[in-house]
Design an enzyme around this catalytic site. Sequence first.
Site, PDB file in Angstrom:
ATOM      1  N   ASP A  45       0.872  -1.317  -0.023  1.00  0.00           N
ATOM      2  CA  ASP A  45      -0.067   0.143  -0.002  1.00  0.00           C
ATOM      3  C   ASP A  45       1.078   1.238   0.066  1.00  0.00           C
ATOM      4  O   ASP A  45       0.398   2.304   0.011  1.00  0.00           O
ATOM      5  CB  ASP A  45      -1.159   0.015   1.097  1.00  0.00           C
ATOM      6  CG  ASP A  45      -0.411  -0.127   2.401  1.00  0.00           C
ATOM      7  OD1 ASP A  45       0.911  -0.259   2.601  1.00  0.00           O
ATOM      8  OD2 ASP A  45      -1.126   0.108   3.617  1.00  0.00           O
ATOM      9  N   SER A  46       2.159   1.202  -0.181  1.00  0.00           N
ATOM     10  CA  SER A  46       2.939   2.167  -0.409  1.00  0.00           C
ATOM     11  C   SER A  46       2.718   2.801  -1.678  1.00  0.00           C
ATOM     12  O   SER A  46       3.176   3.980  -1.980  1.00  0.00           O
ATOM     13  CB  SER A  46       4.439   1.797  -0.161  1.00  0.00           C
ATOM     14  OG  SER A  46       4.792   0.566  -1.243  1.00  0.00           O
ATOM     15  N   ASP A  84      -1.079  -6.175   0.157  1.00  0.00           N
ATOM     16  CA  ASP A  84      -1.368  -5.470   1.215  1.00  0.00           C
ATOM     17  C   ASP A  84      -2.990  -5.349   1.440  1.00  0.00           C
ATOM     18  O   ASP A  84      -3.516  -4.986   0.317  1.00  0.00           O
ATOM     19  CB  ASP A  84      -0.734  -4.001   1.159  1.00  0.00           C
ATOM     20  CG  ASP A  84       0.550  -4.000   1.908  1.00  0.00           C
ATOM     21  OD1 ASP A  84       0.653  -5.001   2.991  1.00  0.00           O
ATOM     22  OD2 ASP A  84       1.298  -3.215   2.074  1.00  0.00           O
ATOM     23  N   GLU A 182       9.665  -4.222  10.045  1.00  0.00           N
ATOM     24  CA  GLU A 182      10.020  -3.044   9.590  1.00  0.00           C
ATOM     25  C   GLU A 182      10.765  -2.180  10.472  1.00  0.00           C
ATOM     26  O   GLU A 182       9.901  -1.836  11.530  1.00  0.00           O
ATOM     27  CB  GLU A 182       8.992  -2.184   8.889  1.00  0.00           C
ATOM     28  CG  GLU A 182       9.244  -0.902   8.326  1.00  0.00           C
ATOM     29  CD  GLU A 182       8.100  -0.332   7.370  1.00  0.00           C
ATOM     30  OE1 GLU A 182       7.254  -1.020   7.245  1.00  0.00           O
ATOM     31  OE2 GLU A 182       8.337   0.720   6.647  1.00  0.00           O
TER      32      GLU A 182
HETATM   33  O1  KIV Z   1       3.514  -1.127   1.582  1.00  0.00           O
HETATM   34  C1  KIV Z   1       4.745  -1.387   1.427  1.00  0.00           C
HETATM   35  O2  KIV Z   1       5.589  -1.431   0.373  1.00  0.00           O
HETATM   36  C2  KIV Z   1       5.304  -2.099   2.650  1.00  0.00           C
HETATM   37  C3  KIV Z   1       6.712  -2.539   2.728  1.00  0.00           C
HETATM   38  C4  KIV Z   1       7.509  -1.063   3.219  1.00  0.00           C
HETATM   39  C5  KIV Z   1       7.242  -3.466   3.347  1.00  0.00           C
HETATM   40  O3  KIV Z   1       4.527  -2.523   3.415  1.00  0.00           O
END
Ligand code: KIV
Length: 264
Positions: A45-46, A84, A182
Amino acid sequence: MSRLNLSHLRKMKTEQTKIAVLTAYDASFAHVLEQAGVDVILVGDSLGMVIQGQESTLPVTVDDMIYHTQNVVRGTESVFVIADMPFMSYANSEQAIKNAARLMAEGGAHMVKLEGGAVVADTVKQLTDRGIPVCAHLGLLPQSVHRLGGYKVQGRDQDTADQLVNDALILQEAGADMVVLECVPASLAKRITSEVDMAVIGIGAGSDVDGQVLVLYDMLGLTPGKRPRFTHDFLADTGAIPAAIANYVHAVKSLEFPRQEHHF
Ligand code: KIV
């Protein structure tokens, strides 16, 4: 070509073969990652920040995640794809089951990831009991950024470190097959990795874990602003994206990344 699956990933942990993970959000990058030898793609969800230009991951919706997961799955043949679960899409078990099922059935994900410790254990159990593989996420939880007061290293003191070890064990007991850790001290990540059977994938968690994940745009030096300390600009080393990704995979597998300067 057959897809990597959970049995392969479990074997990689047992055989101490490092697992190379990167985020991707579209078919073209996903294809390049697969060709370069990435084992697992996380549709993170980044994408709220790196694709949509949002200030945090909070505005990302389940529909956004399904759209990007579909694109990644279409662009690949052999990688394992994790999607995610966005903010508040798993606030209760009923919602979690409905949304995880959409990510798997409509998006084509092979596993879902959700953030939190013991508080989400019941939800993890509800999902895994129904055959949905779950990756947990501990340490710095981007969906809780406002409660944490910023993107800060977690588990620095003994109490919070013990709490994180306990959370990992509880989530494993609930059925989680993998955990993303993380921004925690490398010594704590090492302790968790030795205490659990599930694969531990670190980001800013040192090298004594079972695999590494980075946000694709961070490791290509494309993210605006200050680069987080735990990332490295692999594109700057090579000048070409496929070579940068291949170098990342090689560096993870050969323990050349992360280096001491990336640890907390
Ligand atoms: O959303 C994402 O990219 C993540 C990574 C930072 C592990 O959860």
